[in-house]
Design a protein around this motif. Structure first.
Motif, PDB file in Angstrom:
ATOM      1  N   ALA A 213       0.814  -1.214   0.000  1.00 28.48           N
ATOM      2  CA  ALA A 213       0.000   0.000   0.000  1.00 28.48           C
ATOM      3  C   ALA A 213       0.850   1.269   0.000  1.00 28.48           C
ATOM      4  O   ALA A 213       0.353   2.363  -0.274  1.00 28.48           O
ATOM      5  N   GLN A 214       2.139   1.125   0.318  1.00 29.74           N
ATOM      6  CA  GLN A 214       3.083   2.258   0.305  1.00 29.74           C
ATOM      7  C   GLN A 214       4.413   1.740  -0.219  1.00 29.74           C
ATOM      8  O   GLN A 214       5.350   1.484   0.552  1.00 29.74           O
ATOM      9  N   ALA A 240      -7.824  -2.412   0.839  1.00 31.82           N
ATOM     10  CA  ALA A 240      -8.174  -1.380  -0.142  1.00 31.82           C
ATOM     11  C   ALA A 240      -7.403  -1.646  -1.430  1.00 31.82           C
ATOM     12  O   ALA A 240      -6.382  -1.011  -1.707  1.00 31.82           O
ATOM     13  N   GLN A 242      -7.907  -0.847  -4.410  1.00 28.22           N
ATOM     14  CA  GLN A 242      -7.792   0.303  -5.301  1.00 28.22           C
ATOM     15  C   GLN A 242      -6.558   1.137  -4.972  1.00 28.22           C
ATOM     16  O   GLN A 242      -5.856   1.629  -5.860  1.00 28.22           O
ATOM     17  N   ALA A 243      -6.241   1.284  -3.674  1.00 30.38           N
ATOM     18  CA  ALA A 243      -5.050   2.040  -3.277  1.00 30.38           C
ATOM     19  C   ALA A 243      -3.786   1.279  -3.629  1.00 30.38           C
ATOM     20  O   ALA A 243      -2.765   1.869  -4.026  1.00 30.38           O
ATOM     21  N   ALA A 246      -3.183   1.678  -7.323  1.00 25.22           N
ATOM     22  CA  ALA A 246      -2.747   3.047  -7.600  1.00 25.22           C
ATOM     23  C   ALA A 246      -1.252   3.188  -7.305  1.00 25.22           C
ATOM     24  O   ALA A 246      -0.519   3.859  -8.041  1.00 25.22           O
ATOM     25  N   GLU A 247      -0.800   2.550  -6.234  1.00 23.22           N
ATOM     26  CA  GLU A 247       0.630   2.547  -5.920  1.00 23.22           C
ATOM     27  C   GLU A 247       1.421   1.818  -7.007  1.00 23.22           C
ATOM     28  O   GLU A 247       2.502   2.255  -7.404  1.00 23.22           O
ATOM     29  N   ARG A 250       1.847   4.046  -9.919  1.00 23.66           N
ATOM     30  CA  ARG A 250       2.816   5.124  -9.651  1.00 23.66           C
ATOM     31  C   ARG A 250       4.236   4.715 -10.000  1.00 23.66           C
ATOM     32  O   ARG A 250       5.031   5.546 -10.449  1.00 23.66           O
ATOM     33  N   ALA A 294      -6.860   2.964 -11.738  1.00 22.99           N
ATOM     34  CA  ALA A 294      -5.478   3.166 -11.297  1.00 22.99           C
ATOM     35  C   ALA A 294      -4.586   3.718 -12.398  1.00 22.99           C
ATOM     36  O   ALA A 294      -3.494   4.222 -12.119  1.00 22.99           O
ATOM     37  N   ARG A 327      -6.845   8.105 -10.106  1.00 26.10           N
ATOM     38  CA  ARG A 327      -8.096   8.219  -9.398  1.00 26.10           C
ATOM     39  C   ARG A 327      -8.412   6.903  -8.697  1.00 26.10           C
ATOM     40  O   ARG A 327      -8.351   5.834  -9.304  1.00 26.10           O
ATOM     41  N   LEU A 328      -8.719   6.949  -7.415  1.00 24.39           N
ATOM     42  CA  LEU A 328      -9.067   5.743  -6.697  1.00 24.39           C
ATOM     43  C   LEU A 328     -10.514   5.365  -6.974  1.00 24.39           C
ATOM     44  O   LEU A 328     -11.378   6.218  -7.102  1.00 24.39           O
ATOM     45  N   THR A 330     -13.671   2.363  -5.980  1.00 24.00           N
ATOM     46  CA  THR A 330     -14.083   1.369  -4.999  1.00 24.00           C
ATOM     47  C   THR A 330     -14.462   0.096  -5.703  1.00 24.00           C
ATOM     48  O   THR A 330     -15.024   0.127  -6.811  1.00 24.00           O
TER      49      THR A 330
END
Length: 331
Positions: A213-214, A240, A242-243, A246-247, A250, A294, A327-328, A330
């Motif tokens: 997540a990070q 989550a 979606q997060a 997204a990572e 990135r 993502a 954009r996240l 759900t």
């Protein structure tokens, strides 16, 4: 990298031995002390000097600290690092006493490898029952790995294996990857992966402790990013997802690929309690929405029916570099 600091750091026979050992494989501080026959505090002082000079890098995994070389003949980030790696190789070949010492040190690495393998075998023995129980619910690993190889055809560039676990999937693609990076939150799993991958060249593999997540990596627009990002039976642990994706976006290079291997929707509720699954599988629509939100374009999928659970493989391609964070969505 300062030339004076570098030369001072190398002006010690023990530190030269350490550099040659790290050229062979990544080692824990205690493992280095064992090979060198010196106390751990003394070895730690030598390591500090090498790290301060930019010649070696520390990586903490739980209560362990691992060391890797920061210079290699093929992979150093600057010309001085590449030249230093070549000098050390030449010095071992031309200086018979130094060469003999290095050869003796490398013989001791066999003991380190054997100790890692024994630890891994013990871990697998302790967890065999629960893994066998989970494996009995879905298709065998072989067909999944074969399908994965077909869907990831050709060279795969810089590979990030998220939740690398034992390192099995990273090993599967070792010959086709320009560089392997395995990430896992568990120090114990990273030690298993290190054991599995210890036969590979030291500069070809990077193992990192971190959370999906990070991700502990810079944005792709800063360092180019990864060409392939793989989630093998990992995303169902995400509260989550979606997060998490997204990572992944990135750190993925524009045009890079993402591959997700996970279960189709199921009703095995006990997997939440017995195996900490946060999600009981994903539908095609869910994955498509997650990928699109993502910053990936869905690129195909395949279903592999098992005994009770269906394994799915979804792929996506990273769209052009985004000016804002994805954009996240759900699920």
């Amino acid at each position: 990298m300062s030339v004076l600091e570098t030369l001072r750091a190398l002006a010690d026979p023990t530190r030269l031995r350490i550099m040659r050992l790290l050229a062979s494989m990544e080692l824990a501080v205690g493992e280095l002390a064992q090979v060198l026959g010196q106390s751990q505090p003394r070895v730690s002082r030598h390591i500090k000097i090498l790290c301060d000079a930019g010649l070696a890098e520390r990586r903490r995994e739980g209560g362990w600290v691992f060391l890797r070389t920061a210079v290699s003949e093929a992979g150093a980030p600057d010309a001085l690092g590449t030249a230093l790696a070549r000098v050390l190789i030449t010095a071992e070949a031309d200086d018979s006493a130094f060469g003999a010492q290095c050869a003796e040190d490398r013989q001791h690495l066999g003991v380190i490898r054997s100790a890692r393998e024994a630890t891994a075998a013990d871990y697998f023995a302790r967890h065999a029952a629960e893994w066998d129980e989970l494996r009995s619910l879905h298709i065998a690993d072989g067909p999944v790995e074969a399908a994965l190889g077909e869907m990831l055809s050709g060279q795969i560039g810089r590979l990030l294996d998220v939740g690398t676990g034992t390192g099995r999937i990273a090993e599967l693609f070792a010959d086709r990857a320009a560089h392997l990076t395995g990430l896992d939150k568990s120090p114990e799993m990273l030690r298993l992966a290190r054991t599995r991958l210890q036969h590979l060249p030291a500069g070809h593999v990077t193992l990192v402790q971190g959370d999906f997540a990070q991700l502990p990596f810079p944005d792709a627009r800063i360092d180019g990013g990864f060409d392939t990002v793989l989630f093998h039976q990992v995303l169902h642990y995400a509260l989550a997802p979606q997060a998490v994706l997204a990572e992944a976006a990135r750190v993925t290079a524009p045009g890079g690929r993402i591959v997700i291997v996970d279960f189709a929707p199921h009703e095995r509720e006990e997997l939440r309690t017995a195996h900490a699954h946060a999600r009981l599988g994903f539908s095609d629509a869910q994955i498509a929405a997650l990928l699109t939100g993502a910053g990936f374009d869905p690129a195909g999928d395949r279903a592999l029916p098992g005994h009770e659970l269906i394994v799915k493989i979804w792929t996506g391609v990273r769209r052009a570099a985004l000016t804002e964070f994805p954009r996240l969505v759900t699920a």
